[in-house]
Design a protein around this motif. Structure first.
Motif, PDB file in Angstrom:
ATOM      1  N   ASP A   1      41.185  42.998  51.351  1.00 14.65           N
ATOM      2  CA  ASP A   1      40.366  42.369  52.385  1.00 14.65           C
ATOM      3  C   ASP A   1      40.430  40.844  52.331  1.00 14.65           C
ATOM      4  O   ASP A   1      39.420  40.162  52.405  1.00 14.65           O
ATOM      5  CB  ASP A   1      38.909  42.834  52.278  1.00 14.65           C
ATOM      6  N   GLY A   2      41.620  40.316  52.123  1.00 11.66           N
ATOM      7  CA  GLY A   2      41.794  38.873  52.095  1.00 11.66           C
ATOM      8  C   GLY A   2      41.576  38.256  50.727  1.00 11.66           C
ATOM      9  O   GLY A   2      41.846  37.096  50.519  1.00 11.66           O
ATOM     10  N   ASP A   3      41.058  39.021  49.783  1.00 17.73           N
ATOM     11  CA  ASP A   3      40.850  38.508  48.428  1.00 17.73           C
ATOM     12  C   ASP A   3      42.102  38.780  47.603  1.00 17.73           C
ATOM     13  O   ASP A   3      42.726  39.811  47.740  1.00 17.73           O
ATOM     14  CB  ASP A   3      39.674  39.215  47.742  1.00 17.73           C
ATOM     15  N   LYS A   4      42.416  37.862  46.736  1.00 16.74           N
ATOM     16  CA  LYS A   4      43.548  38.094  45.842  1.00 16.74           C
ATOM     17  C   LYS A   4      43.185  37.559  44.471  1.00 16.74           C
ATOM     18  O   LYS A   4      42.822  36.410  44.344  1.00 16.74           O
ATOM     19  CB  LYS A   4      44.806  37.422  46.378  1.00 16.74           C
ATOM     20  N   MET A   5      43.258  38.420  43.502  1.00 25.39           N
ATOM     21  CA  MET A   5      43.012  38.019  42.126  1.00 25.39           C
ATOM     22  C   MET A   5      44.367  37.960  41.445  1.00 25.39           C
ATOM     23  O   MET A   5      44.946  38.992  41.137  1.00 25.39           O
ATOM     24  CB  MET A   5      42.076  39.007  41.442  1.00 25.39           C
ATOM     25  N   MET A   6      44.840  36.765  41.258  1.00 24.67           N
ATOM     26  CA  MET A   6      46.156  36.559  40.674  1.00 24.67           C
ATOM     27  C   MET A   6      46.104  36.748  39.157  1.00 24.67           C
ATOM     28  O   MET A   6      45.129  36.344  38.528  1.00 24.67           O
ATOM     29  CB  MET A   6      46.653  35.144  40.983  1.00 24.67           C
ATOM     30  N   PRO A   7      47.147  37.344  38.562  1.00 26.26           N
ATOM     31  CA  PRO A   7      47.199  37.442  37.105  1.00 26.26           C
ATOM     32  C   PRO A   7      47.028  36.057  36.471  1.00 26.26           C
ATOM     33  O   PRO A   7      47.590  35.074  36.933  1.00 26.26           O
ATOM     34  CB  PRO A   7      48.592  38.012  36.844  1.00 26.26           C
ATOM     35  N   GLY A   8      46.186  36.002  35.446  1.00 24.63           N
ATOM     36  CA  GLY A   8      45.904  34.752  34.765  1.00 24.63           C
ATOM     37  C   GLY A   8      44.704  34.002  35.316  1.00 24.63           C
ATOM     38  O   GLY A   8      44.193  33.085  34.670  1.00 24.63           O
ATOM     39  N   SER A   9      44.248  34.375  36.525  1.00 21.29           N
ATOM     40  CA  SER A   9      43.086  33.689  37.092  1.00 21.29           C
ATOM     41  C   SER A   9      41.808  34.153  36.403  1.00 21.29           C
ATOM     42  O   SER A   9      41.741  35.242  35.853  1.00 21.29           O
ATOM     43  CB  SER A   9      43.006  33.911  38.604  1.00 21.29           C
ATOM     44  N   ILE A  10      40.804  33.297  36.438  1.00 22.99           N
ATOM     45  CA  ILE A  10      39.501  33.578  35.840  1.00 22.99           C
ATOM     46  C   ILE A  10      38.521  33.875  36.971  1.00 22.99           C
ATOM     47  O   ILE A  10      38.491  33.169  37.983  1.00 22.99           O
ATOM     48  CB  ILE A  10      38.995  32.376  35.007  1.00 22.99           C
TER      49      ILE A  10
END
Length: 155
Positions: free
Chosen positions: A105-114
């Motif tokens: 839904d438009g959110d993206k949690m990139m690897p390494g992000s907090i």
């Protein structure tokens, strides 16, 4: 919508995962795998071998689990399932994303992000729990040999 970190029986492949996918309880969408940025003791305790995340930052291990995006109905279900506030409290925990499921839904949690999400942890526990074995990841079928007893099977 809210984000919830699950580390125990609600993860994929675990005994209570079906509750996360039951649309009668609300909506839950897998977002990413992650681990806590701080150490916590994750113990398996009680006569039912329940995984408990003790709210003792700085002790134990960085805990591995899964992030889900849930609607208010699922959040209410999880509060009830986790016996908030009697057994667990819903608090905020800081996580490092390990692997992302991609766009949600438009959110993206990139690897390494907090990121910060809700977690169910407890401040109510037996005095010997923090000094016993702790784990960085929970698997009901793991080498620990402690068989989880589902709620419906408890006396």
């Amino acid at each position: 919508m809210a984000y919830v970190f699950v580390y125990g029986t609600l993860k994929k492949g675990q005994p209570n995962y079906h509750y996360m996918m039951d649309s009668n309880n609300g909506k839950a969408e897998f977002v990413a795998t992650a681990f806590t940025t701080h150490k916590y003791p994750l113990v398996i305790a009680s006569k039912y071998n329940v995984p408990y995340l003790l709210n003792l930052p700085g002790q134990g291990h960085r805990i591995h689990g899964e992030i889900y995006k849930v609607d208010n109905r699922m959040l209410d279900f999880l509060d009830d399932f986790e016996s908030v506030p009697a057994r667990y409290q819903r608090t905020v925990v800081e996580l490092e994303v390990k692997e992302s499921a991609g766009k949600t839904d438009g959110d993206k949690m990139m690897p390494g992000s907090i990121t910060e999400v809700f977690v169910y942890s407890t401040t109510t526990y037996q005095p010997d729990w923090p000094s016993g074995p702790t784990f960085d990841s929970y698997d009901a079928y793991g080498d620990h040999g402690l068989i989880y007893v589902c709620k419906e099977d408890r006396d």
